[in-house]
Write a protein that holds these residues in place. Structure first.
Motif, PDB file in Angstrom:
ATOM      1  N   PRO A 188      13.488  39.676  14.541  1.00  0.00           N
ATOM      2  CA  PRO A 188      12.175  40.333  14.882  1.00  0.00           C
ATOM      3  C   PRO A 188      10.945  39.710  14.181  1.00  0.00           C
ATOM      4  N   GLU A 189      11.094  39.068  12.977  1.00  0.00           N
ATOM      5  CA  GLU A 189      10.165  38.343  12.440  1.00  0.00           C
ATOM      6  C   GLU A 189       9.344  37.042  13.251  1.00  0.00           C
ATOM      7  N   LEU A 190      10.488  36.286  13.787  1.00  0.00           N
ATOM      8  CA  LEU A 190       9.983  35.226  14.619  1.00  0.00           C
ATOM      9  C   LEU A 190       9.471  35.686  15.827  1.00  0.00           C
ATOM     10  N   ALA A 191      10.137  36.711  16.663  1.00  0.00           N
ATOM     11  CA  ALA A 191       9.548  37.217  17.978  1.00  0.00           C
ATOM     12  C   ALA A 191       8.061  37.562  17.628  1.00  0.00           C
ATOM     13  N   ASP A 192       8.001  38.397  16.542  1.00  0.00           N
ATOM     14  CA  ASP A 192       6.662  38.858  16.138  1.00  0.00           C
ATOM     15  C   ASP A 192       5.489  37.673  15.719  1.00  0.00           C
ATOM     16  N   ALA A 193       6.155  36.699  15.227  1.00  0.00           N
ATOM     17  CA  ALA A 193       5.347  35.499  14.817  1.00  0.00           C
ATOM     18  C   ALA A 193       4.736  34.730  16.318  1.00  0.00           C
ATOM     19  N   ILE A 194       5.632  34.617  17.207  1.00  0.00           N
ATOM     20  CA  ILE A 194       5.216  34.034  18.512  1.00  0.00           C
ATOM     21  C   ILE A 194       4.034  35.025  19.254  1.00  0.00           C
ATOM     22  N   SER A 195       4.272  36.118  19.013  1.00  0.00           N
ATOM     23  CA  SER A 195       3.250  37.130  19.648  1.00  0.00           C
ATOM     24  C   SER A 195       1.859  36.901  18.806  1.00  0.00           C
ATOM     25  N   ARG A 196       2.053  36.784  17.486  1.00  0.00           N
ATOM     26  CA  ARG A 196       0.888  36.406  16.738  1.00  0.00           C
ATOM     27  C   ARG A 196       0.107  35.321  17.150  1.00  0.00           C
ATOM     28  N   TYR A 197       0.852  34.082  17.462  1.00  0.00           N
ATOM     29  CA  TYR A 197       0.529  32.758  17.445  1.00  0.00           C
ATOM     30  C   TYR A 197      -0.151  32.757  18.810  1.00  0.00           C
ATOM     31  N   GLU A 198       0.201  33.289  19.742  1.00  0.00           N
ATOM     32  CA  GLU A 198      -0.204  33.340  21.202  1.00  0.00           C
ATOM     33  C   GLU A 198      -1.567  34.256  21.186  1.00  0.00           C
ATOM     34  N   ALA A 199      -1.782  35.276  20.482  1.00  0.00           N
ATOM     35  CA  ALA A 199      -2.812  36.125  20.388  1.00  0.00           C
ATOM     36  C   ALA A 199      -3.826  35.122  19.677  1.00  0.00           C
ATOM     37  N   GLU A 200      -3.787  34.476  18.664  1.00  0.00           N
ATOM     38  CA  GLU A 200      -4.752  33.635  18.025  1.00  0.00           C
ATOM     39  C   GLU A 200      -5.094  32.540  18.959  1.00  0.00           C
ATOM     40  N   LYS A 201      -4.136  31.912  19.507  1.00  0.00           N
ATOM     41  CA  LYS A 201      -4.456  30.932  20.518  1.00  0.00           C
ATOM     42  C   LYS A 201      -5.406  31.294  21.756  1.00  0.00           C
ATOM     43  N   ALA A 202      -5.439  32.597  22.245  1.00  0.00           N
ATOM     44  CA  ALA A 202      -6.229  33.206  23.252  1.00  0.00           C
ATOM     45  C   ALA A 202      -7.389  33.189  22.566  1.00  0.00           C
ATOM     46  N   LYS A 203      -7.639  33.380  21.498  1.00  0.00           N
ATOM     47  CA  LYS A 203      -9.254  33.344  20.818  1.00  0.00           C
ATOM     48  C   LYS A 203      -9.863  31.974  20.380  1.00  0.00           C
ATOM     49  N   ALA A 204      -9.062  30.896  20.877  1.00  0.00           N
ATOM     50  CA  ALA A 204      -9.756  29.458  20.739  1.00  0.00           C
ATOM     51  C   ALA A 204     -10.211  29.052  21.831  1.00  0.00           C
ATOM     52  N   VAL A 205     -11.437  28.242  21.849  1.00  0.00           N
ATOM     53  CA  VAL A 205     -12.108  27.679  23.109  1.00  0.00           C
ATOM     54  C   VAL A 205     -12.359  26.384  22.928  1.00  0.00           C
ATOM     55  N   PRO A 206     -12.597  25.728  23.899  1.00  0.00           N
ATOM     56  CA  PRO A 206     -13.026  24.233  23.484  1.00  0.00           C
ATOM     57  C   PRO A 206     -14.357  24.156  22.719  1.00  0.00           C
ATOM     58  N   TYR A 207     -14.532  23.300  22.060  1.00  0.00           N
ATOM     59  CA  TYR A 207     -15.776  23.245  21.160  1.00  0.00           C
ATOM     60  C   TYR A 207     -17.043  22.316  22.406  1.00  0.00           C
ATOM     61  N   ASP A 208     -17.995  23.071  22.445  1.00  0.00           N
ATOM     62  CA  ASP A 208     -18.722  22.401  23.696  1.00  0.00           C
ATOM     63  C   ASP A 208     -19.998  21.725  23.217  1.00  0.00           C
ATOM     64  N   LYS A 209     -19.859  21.368  21.951  1.00  0.00           N
ATOM     65  CA  LYS A 209     -20.943  20.244  21.511  1.00  0.00           C
ATOM     66  C   LYS A 209     -20.355  18.969  20.564  1.00  0.00           C
ATOM     67  N   MET A 210     -19.574  18.574  21.382  1.00  0.00           N
ATOM     68  CA  MET A 210     -18.824  17.341  20.744  1.00  0.00           C
ATOM     69  C   MET A 210     -19.809  16.326  20.254  1.00  0.00           C
ATOM     70  N   SER A 211     -20.883  16.049  20.960  1.00  0.00           N
ATOM     71  CA  SER A 211     -21.698  14.808  20.623  1.00  0.00           C
ATOM     72  C   SER A 211     -22.669  15.242  19.335  1.00  0.00           C
ATOM     73  N   GLU A 212     -22.547  16.604  18.880  1.00  0.00           N
ATOM     74  CA  GLU A 212     -23.240  17.184  17.882  1.00  0.00           C
ATOM     75  C   GLU A 212     -22.510  17.485  16.486  1.00  0.00           C
ATOM     76  N   ILE A 213     -21.537  16.738  16.619  1.00  0.00           N
ATOM     77  CA  ILE A 213     -20.629  17.028  15.217  1.00  0.00           C
ATOM     78  C   ILE A 213     -21.109  16.311  14.154  1.00  0.00           C
ATOM     79  N   THR A 214     -21.371  16.934  13.041  1.00  0.00           N
ATOM     80  CA  THR A 214     -21.907  16.381  11.898  1.00  0.00           C
ATOM     81  C   THR A 214     -21.046  15.522  11.197  1.00  0.00           C
ATOM     82  N   HIS A 215     -21.367  14.682  10.301  1.00  0.00           N
ATOM     83  CA  HIS A 215     -20.302  13.962   9.372  1.00  0.00           C
ATOM     84  C   HIS A 215     -21.226  13.574   7.919  1.00  0.00           C
TER      85      HIS A 215
END
Length: 496
Positions: free
Chosen positions: A123-150
């Motif tokens: 159960p712990e591993l099955a639940d983990a996959i569900s959590r990871y997929e939910a977090e992945k759904a929140k991530a989007v491509p960063y749209d200001k690649m040329s404006e990343i500071t160093h």
């Protein structure tokens, strides 16, 4: 009659005690059988572990200590996961997968879990996959690649009451301008984290990609982060712990500690050695251990190295072992150069495993734009011969000393003049693809077919003084200088 009744009561009490003892024995046996059954069931579900009490492996412990993958930003999660599974510890796999998820590498986290035999029934591993997929759904491509500071630092000041009160006032002025104290560094790191900044590898921003005709071309990468997160690149100059800094309130070298991490040593006047987190590398390791989500897929910073005093606090330059060298000093007799090189190589290798990158800072801390082509070539070759081999080779980044570049007008591109083009082509032939000058702007990047350039912002005494004195604030997007500025600094901070 009374004696008879007394004896009868005594007999009944004895019988009750025997029943209680018998019941307790029976209950204990049942409890033992129940525990054994549970242990057997857990062992069966986890693939037949021979040690169900062991919930960690060396690989998982190392991952937890470094705050990420045991290979830093390299994709070795499958190997680590397989090792943990072979040891029968799905809990260790879960712990490492959780770190990958926190560091935005959701696919790797899911891959690790699915590598566990029978994960669907845990159960712990099955639940983990569900959590990871939910977090992945929140991530989007960063749209200001040329404006990343160093952002970048020099060696950190451990104690301003020492460094800023030396008898050599020229040193004090220089340190006050270009250095940052540990207290300032820790406050800056915390505030950047609180504002959602995430440390990324410069190779995540842009990379060479093979084209259909067989040539390579620099292209933009893709960084997936949740909304509200902002990527940045981190570097540090002159991590050589120069001779002239000895006794001025800085660390003396980087070493590998007993847990396989990276820490500092400070040599004391009485000959003893103090060990701890006294510079950027171990401090960032400490922070990522506490806040894994500060690092994108295990990224760390870039360490820029010269070679004339050696690297990482080790006296690796030839002059330290050659009395015939014009730069040799009698006190160099205490060094065994081959041992120094071996130690430096081991530290560099461990840093690379943790995700740290290395860059050339020239061999002699030279302004490459001001040097003649012949002197430029000589210096670059010394770095290739004396420094790069200690770092495992294949260093592809150059961070220019003095914030300079390859010549006047080079910001226009490396085709701006014949002399600039000639120097660029030589560095390109040595394998350099990433070029980093200093630029005070919030961000500056330049992409060409064969290279990527990124300006760097100095988070040091002069920049913070400008902000707190009301002259101009170029750092407000990162942190509040008034909250960070170390009160042990002499003011005003002079721009030398």
């Amino acid at each position: 009659m009374e004696n008879y009744n007394s004896r009868a009561r005594e007999i009944r009490r004895r019988k009750r005690r025997r029943r209680v003892i018998r019941n307790r024995i029976i209950f204990g046996c049942v409890l033992i059988l129940l525990v054994v059954g549970i242990v057997f069931l857990v062992k069966w579900l986890s693939g037949g572990s021979s040690d169900t009490g062991n919930t960690s492996t060396p690989a998982a412990s190392e991952a937890n200590a470094s705050g990420g993958s045991t290979e830093g930003n390299t994709d070795n999660g499958s190997e680590v996961g397989t090792t943990a599974e072979a040891a029968g510890s799905w809990q260790a796999v879960l712990a490492e997968a959780d770190i990958h998820c926190k560091q935005y590498n959701y696919d790797k986290a899911i891959e690790l879990i699915k590598g566990v035999s029978g994960y669907e029934g845990i159960p712990e591993l099955a639940d983990a996959i569900s959590r990871y997929e939910a977090e992945k759904a929140k991530a989007v491509p960063y749209d200001k690649m040329s404006e990343i500071t160093h952002v970048f630092y020099h060696t950190l000041v451990i104690d301003g009451s020492v460094t800023f009160h030396l008898s050599d006032k020229n040193k004090v002025r220089d340190y006050n301008q270009v250095m940052t104290t540990i207290d300032e560094f820790n406050k800056i790191t915390q505030e950047m984290y609180d504002r959602g900044f995430v440390l990324v590898d410069i190779h995540d921003i842009a990379h060479l990609e093979k084209q259909a005709d067989g040539t390579e071309k620099m292209v933009w990468g893709t960084i997936y982060l949740p909304e509200g997160k902002t990527p940045f690149v981190l570097s540090q100059d002159d991590v050589s712990y120069y001779e002239y800094m000895e006794g001025d309130g800085f660390a003396n070298r980087l070493v590998i500690d007993e847990n396989g991490g990276i820490t500092n040593e400070i040599d004391q006047p009485d000959g003893s050695v103090v060990t701890g987190s006294y510079d950027m590398v171990p401090l960032i390791e400490d922070f990522i251990r506490e806040h894994p989500d500060f690092s994108y897929r295990g990224a760390r910073g870039i360490i820029a190295l010269t070679g004339y005093n050696g690297i990482l606090g080790y006296r690796t330059a030839p002059k330290y072992g050659d009395p015939s060298d014009s730069s040799y000093k009698p006190e160099y007799a205490k060094y065994n150069v081959e041992e120094e090189r071996q130690k430096a190589t081991a530290v560099a290798a461990r840093m690379k495993e943790l995700g740290w990158q290395f860059a050339s800072h020239s061999w002699g801390h030279k302004d490459y734009g001001a040097l003649s082509f012949d002197k430029f070539k000589t210096d670059a070759q010394k770095w290739e011969d004396q420094v790069e081999p200690l770092l495992g080779g294949n260093v592809d980044t150059i961070i220019f000393p003095f914030g300079a570049d390859l010549g006047e007008g080079s910001w226009r591109g490396y085709d701006h003049s014949d002399s600039i083009r000639q120097k660029y082509q030589h560095l390109d032939g040595l394998g350099f693809d990433y070029y980093c000058p200093v630029d005070g702007a919030q961000y500056w990047t330049q992409m060409k077919d064969g290279y990527f350039r990124q300006g760097r912002r100095n988070l040091d005494g002069i920049r913070m003084w400008w902000a707190v004195s009301g002259y101009k604030d170029t750092l407000s997007d990162l942190f509040d200088s008034n909250k960070v500025f170390d009160k042990t600094r002499p003011t005003p901070v002079e721009n030398l």
